[in-house]
Design a protein around this motif. Structure first.
Motif, PDB file in Angstrom:
ATOM      1  N   GLN A 269       0.833  -1.216   0.000  1.00 56.76           N
ATOM      2  CA  GLN A 269       0.000   0.000   0.000  1.00 56.76           C
ATOM      3  C   GLN A 269       0.863   1.260   0.000  1.00 56.76           C
ATOM      4  O   GLN A 269       0.506   2.269  -0.606  1.00 56.76           O
TER       5      GLN A 269
ATOM      6  N   ARG B 211       0.794   4.326  -2.562  1.00 55.37           N
ATOM      7  CA  ARG B 211       0.529   5.672  -2.032  1.00 55.37           C
ATOM      8  C   ARG B 211       1.253   6.758  -2.824  1.00 55.37           C
ATOM      9  O   ARG B 211       0.760   7.876  -2.943  1.00 55.37           O
TER      10      ARG B 211
ATOM     11  N   GLN C 192      -4.756  15.111  10.350  1.00 52.39           N
ATOM     12  CA  GLN C 192      -5.859  14.153  10.309  1.00 52.39           C
ATOM     13  C   GLN C 192      -6.348  13.765  11.711  1.00 52.39           C
ATOM     14  O   GLN C 192      -7.173  12.866  11.860  1.00 52.39           O
TER      15      GLN C 192
ATOM     16  N   TYR D  98       7.191   8.656   8.447  1.00 51.46           N
ATOM     17  CA  TYR D  98       5.780   8.358   8.194  1.00 51.46           C
ATOM     18  C   TYR D  98       5.525   6.849   8.251  1.00 51.46           C
ATOM     19  O   TYR D  98       4.572   6.384   8.879  1.00 51.46           O
TER      20      TYR D  98
ATOM     21  N   SER E  39       0.383   5.761  10.676  1.00 44.29           N
ATOM     22  CA  SER E  39       0.341   5.713   9.210  1.00 44.29           C
ATOM     23  C   SER E  39      -0.360   4.418   8.834  1.00 44.29           C
ATOM     24  O   SER E  39      -1.346   4.418   8.129  1.00 44.29           O
ATOM     25  N   PHE E  40       0.151   3.289   9.340  1.00 47.08           N
ATOM     26  CA  PHE E  40      -0.613   2.048   9.231  1.00 47.08           C
ATOM     27  C   PHE E  40      -0.417   1.239  10.496  1.00 47.08           C
ATOM     28  O   PHE E  40       0.641   1.279  11.116  1.00 47.08           O
ATOM     29  N   PHE E  41      -1.448   0.557  10.883  1.00 48.47           N
ATOM     30  CA  PHE E  41      -1.353  -0.361  12.012  1.00 48.47           C
ATOM     31  C   PHE E  41      -2.301  -1.519  11.768  1.00 48.47           C
ATOM     32  O   PHE E  41      -3.504  -1.408  11.964  1.00 48.47           O
TER      33      PHE E  41
ATOM     34  N   VAL F 295      -9.170   7.577  18.516  1.00 52.17           N
ATOM     35  CA  VAL F 295      -9.221   6.433  17.587  1.00 52.17           C
ATOM     36  C   VAL F 295      -8.444   5.247  18.168  1.00 52.17           C
ATOM     37  O   VAL F 295      -8.147   4.280  17.474  1.00 52.17           O
TER      38      VAL F 295
ATOM     39  N   LEU G 290     -11.832  10.922   6.507  1.00 54.77           N
ATOM     40  CA  LEU G 290     -10.545  11.125   7.167  1.00 54.77           C
ATOM     41  C   LEU G 290      -9.811   9.784   7.129  1.00 54.77           C
ATOM     42  O   LEU G 290     -10.421   8.733   6.982  1.00 54.77           O
ATOM     43  N   ARG G 291      -8.488   9.832   7.254  1.00 52.75           N
ATOM     44  CA  ARG G 291      -7.693   8.607   7.117  1.00 52.75           C
ATOM     45  C   ARG G 291      -8.020   7.564   8.181  1.00 52.75           C
ATOM     46  O   ARG G 291      -8.324   7.902   9.318  1.00 52.75           O
TER      47      ARG G 291
ATOM     48  N   PRO H 216      -5.940   4.566   9.796  1.00 59.33           N
ATOM     49  CA  PRO H 216      -4.648   3.874   9.829  1.00 59.33           C
ATOM     50  C   PRO H 216      -4.789   2.368   9.972  1.00 59.33           C
ATOM     51  O   PRO H 216      -3.841   1.636   9.717  1.00 59.33           O
ATOM     52  N   TYR H 217      -5.957   1.910  10.405  1.00 57.43           N
ATOM     53  CA  TYR H 217      -6.135   0.467  10.589  1.00 57.43           C
ATOM     54  C   TYR H 217      -6.434  -0.231   9.272  1.00 57.43           C
ATOM     55  O   TYR H 217      -6.482  -1.447   9.199  1.00 57.43           O
ATOM     56  N   ILE H 218      -6.667   0.556   8.217  1.00 55.07           N
ATOM     57  CA  ILE H 218      -6.930  -0.038   6.911  1.00 55.07           C
ATOM     58  C   ILE H 218      -5.724   0.112   5.985  1.00 55.07           C
ATOM     59  O   ILE H 218      -5.319  -0.830   5.318  1.00 55.07           O
ATOM     60  N   SER H 219      -5.122   1.298   5.961  1.00 56.22           N
ATOM     61  CA  SER H 219      -4.053   1.519   4.987  1.00 56.22           C
ATOM     62  C   SER H 219      -3.294   2.815   5.286  1.00 56.22           C
ATOM     63  O   SER H 219      -3.834   3.728   5.906  1.00 56.22           O
ATOM     64  N   PRO H 220      -2.033   2.882   4.843  1.00 59.24           N
ATOM     65  CA  PRO H 220      -1.257   4.124   5.034  1.00 59.24           C
ATOM     66  C   PRO H 220      -1.590   5.192   4.005  1.00 59.24           C
ATOM     67  O   PRO H 220      -0.955   6.240   3.982  1.00 59.24           O
ATOM     68  N   LYS H 221      -2.541   4.902   3.113  1.00 60.28           N
ATOM     69  CA  LYS H 221      -2.822   5.857   2.041  1.00 60.28           C
ATOM     70  C   LYS H 221      -3.609   7.051   2.534  1.00 60.28           C
ATOM     71  O   LYS H 221      -4.311   6.979   3.517  1.00 60.28           O
TER      72      LYS H 221
END
Ligand code: FAD
Ligand code: SF4
Ligand code: SF4
Ligand code: SF4
Lengths: 253, 292
Positions: free
Chosen positions: A166, A170, A186, A225, A231-233, B197, B284-285, B287-292
């Motif tokens: 991903q 991005r 965000q 990032y 950013s992702f978890f 969150v 809004l983003r 983070p538990y789904i994707s870094p995009k």
């Protein structure tokens, strides 16, 4: 071993720091080469002139678009490799080569450096300057499991690699500013400090718990990032951290 | 009880056997006692903890390599302390090969992400020797705490002896014995937005996690989670570091921990979902789904 995967190291405009990081797995690297992967291409390591067919291309460095050979080589790498991994900040985001503006001997006209994702489709990102030996190691083990493992191992490897895929989707721009745009703006920052720890040039300090980026110092490697837990978890992977760490340790014994 | 308490091998109510530690510990002195034991036994070379700074009640993360330094970190400072910022430095200028680290559930998440995806954390993954998590419902910016204590509780920060969140209230204890309690209704709006969150209450990813909730005053609830945590905890028990009671025999017990964990997760899960339709066809983003 017949079922090893074929791996190549493709060297674009990079400092060889990524390759050194791979080598810094020491015994682990030997185990990887012994049990899991045949190195079929690599200017520094294997005596092969033309890019052969391979399972995984580990690409280091950005592409100088004024250098015809590099442009051809990155396209060829895409054609010949089932999976292209951008290894390190330069391949992923341009990193320090973003600041290049030509004038260096003996090719002063070489001035434009692009992350490989601006020229070809990239499957997996390993950001960082240099990328760490341990992340390269983890991705190598997971790539092996994805291609040669049983069903369960493939499922785990897919889950593990998904965020790194991903990241590749991005985009090809990274900066300490991403912490502002995509984390703090965000409403996601919780002040853990990972970003500051990850930054190779110490451009990030925490002021009252929140990151403050010295943008003049930032080299655009993308480590902050990607390291940020916001950013992702992916809980499905993180909740299994103990088993996964054991699996990786075991694989490299 | 479902997944809200995370995986654990053992849950007990415990208190440090070290009277000196208890004098200034927040609850049962679990964190400081376990680090002290691990340091003295060579299980860790040092621990990243959060101590006082040059402003009253503003925490400052630092690497403690002696028991004296550990002692200065006792007690909870309810505002941001970016403990993880030291995790690479601990292996470098401090030269630690076996790192201890304490932190909130999100900081434990950061540690595990750092081990599985060490993007910028060279040589850190294999050096985490003891990660102690503390329960956490929410955290605050420093300026929020200042406002709560000075405006709402009408006390000077310098004159505060202890702060505590418990029994549905924010408690401020003065050096001279005064006690002010604020309803959480007042404190909510000052919380750090990023906490809304957060889907972990009891530090599910720590080796050992602890908090006051579930146990009587002065005692702590302790979850022993990983093999590594189990190993260190059993040795510390064998060495007489803690008094323990079965969690089933204390009041209010695990039921309350579960209830609060579920409340937090449900509320914040809802926030995560609402973020998906925050704007007009704009999310809004997540983070538990994707870094995009
Ligand atoms: C923001 C926050 C919210 C909390 N919410 C809850 C809750 O809802 N329910 C509950 O049961 N417990 C909660 N706790 C945990 C509780 O307040 C105690 O920290 C915990 O029980 C440990 O007490 P102790 O006596 O074992 O530790 P001690 O031996 O007193 O040591 C305390 C340790 O906490 C660390 N610390 C102090 N402040 C911070 C900080 N801001 N960030 C990171 N580490 C810090 C210190 O480094 C020290 O090592 C919260 C803690 C924090 C920091
Ligand atoms: S890593 Fe992310 S969540 Fe943690 S302090 Fe930095 S920006 Fe905030
Ligand atoms: S702030 Fe640091 S870690 Fe982030 S992109 Fe810039 S150089 Fe890399
Ligand atoms: S509520 Fe969650 S995000 Fe906020 S400080 Fe506590 S553990 Fe971190």
């Amino acid at each position: 071993m017949a079922d090893k995967i074929k791996v190549g190291h493709v060297h674009m405009s990079g400092c060889t720091g990524c390759l050194v990081s791979l080598a810094d797995n020491y015994g682990g690297l030997l185990t990887i080469l012994d049990k899991y992967a045949d190195l079929v291409y690599g200017l520094t390591l294997a005596d092969v002139r033309h890019i052969p067919k391979m399972d995984v291309a580990l690409v280091e460095g950005s592409v100088c678009i004024q250098d015809k050979t590099s442009v051809e080589e990155i396209k060829e790498a895409r054609e010949k490799a089932a999976v292209v991994v951008a290894v390190g900040g330069c391949a992923c985001y341009g990193n320090i080569t973003r600041f290049g503006r030509g004038g260096q001997p003996n090719q002063p006209q070489h001035e434009s450096y692009l992350p490989i994702g601006d020229l070809i489709k990239v499957d997996v990102y390993i950001p960082g300057c240099a990328p760490t030996p341990q992340l390269i190691r983890n991705v190598c083990v997971m790539a092996y499991l994805l291609l040669k493992g049983n069903k369960e191992q493939q499922a785990l490897a897919t889950k593990y690699l998904t965020p790194l895929m991903q990241l590749a989707e991005r985009g090809t721009e990274a900066c300490g500013c991403d912490l502002m745009y995509d984390i703090i703006n965000q409403g996601l920052c919780m002040g853990c400090g990972s970003c500051a720890a990850a930054c190779p040039v110490r451009a990030i300090t925490h002021e009252y718990g929140k990151p403050n980026v010295n943008r003049e110092m930032c080299i655009k490697c993308g480590a902050c990032y990607a390291q940020c837990p916001r950013s992702f978890f992916n809980f499905d992977v993180m909740n299994e951290f103990e088993g996964i760490m054991e699996l990786i340790d075991g694989a490299l014994k | 009880m479902g997944t809200e308490l995370g995986k654990y091998k053992l849950c007990v109510s415990a208190r440090s056997a070290d009277k000196e530690i208890l004098k200034k510990a927040q609850d049962g002195g679990i964190v400081t006692t376990l680090f002290k034991y691990a340091l003295e036994e060579g299980i860790i070379d040092g621990a990243i903890v959060s101590g006082p700074s040059d402003e009253p009640w503003r925490p400052r993360p630092f690497v403690a390599t002696t028991v004296e330094e550990l002692m200065t970190s006792r007690g909870t400072r309810y505002n941001l302390s970016p403990n993880v910022s030291f995790i690479k430095e601990a292996t470098r200028s401090y030269g630690l090969d076996k790192i201890g680290i304490v932190g909130t559930p999100c900081q434990m998440q950061a540690v595990r992400k750092g081990q599985l995806y060490p993007v910028g954390l060279r040589d850190v993954p294999d050096k985490i020797a003891l990660a102690i998590g503390i329960f956490c419902m929410e955290n605050f910016p420093y300026q929020s705490i200042k406002q709560l204590v000075e405006d709402h509780a009408a006390m000077k920060l310098e004159a505060v002896k202890k702060m505590e969140i418990g029994k549905g209230k924010f408690w401020v204890y003065g050096e001279r014995g005064q006690v002010v309690q604020l309803p959480l209704k007042v404190t909510h709006k000052y919380e750090q937005p990023g906490c809304h969150v957060c889907l972990d209450y009891v530090a599910n990813l720590a080796d050992v996690s602890t908090g006051s909730v579930g146990s009587p005053d002065g005692w702590s609830t302790v979850f022993v989670r990983t093999k590594n945590g189990d190993d260190i905890w059993s040795k510390a028990i064998a060495a007489g570091c803690f008094e323990t009671k079965p969690i089933e025999q204390v009041k209010p017990g695990l039921e309350l921990v579960s209830k609060l964990a579920n409340e937090k997760i449900t509320k914040n899960q809802k926030t995560v979902e609402e973020r998906a339709k925050f704007g007009v066809n704009k999310a809004l983003r997540n983070p538990y789904i994707s870094p995009k």
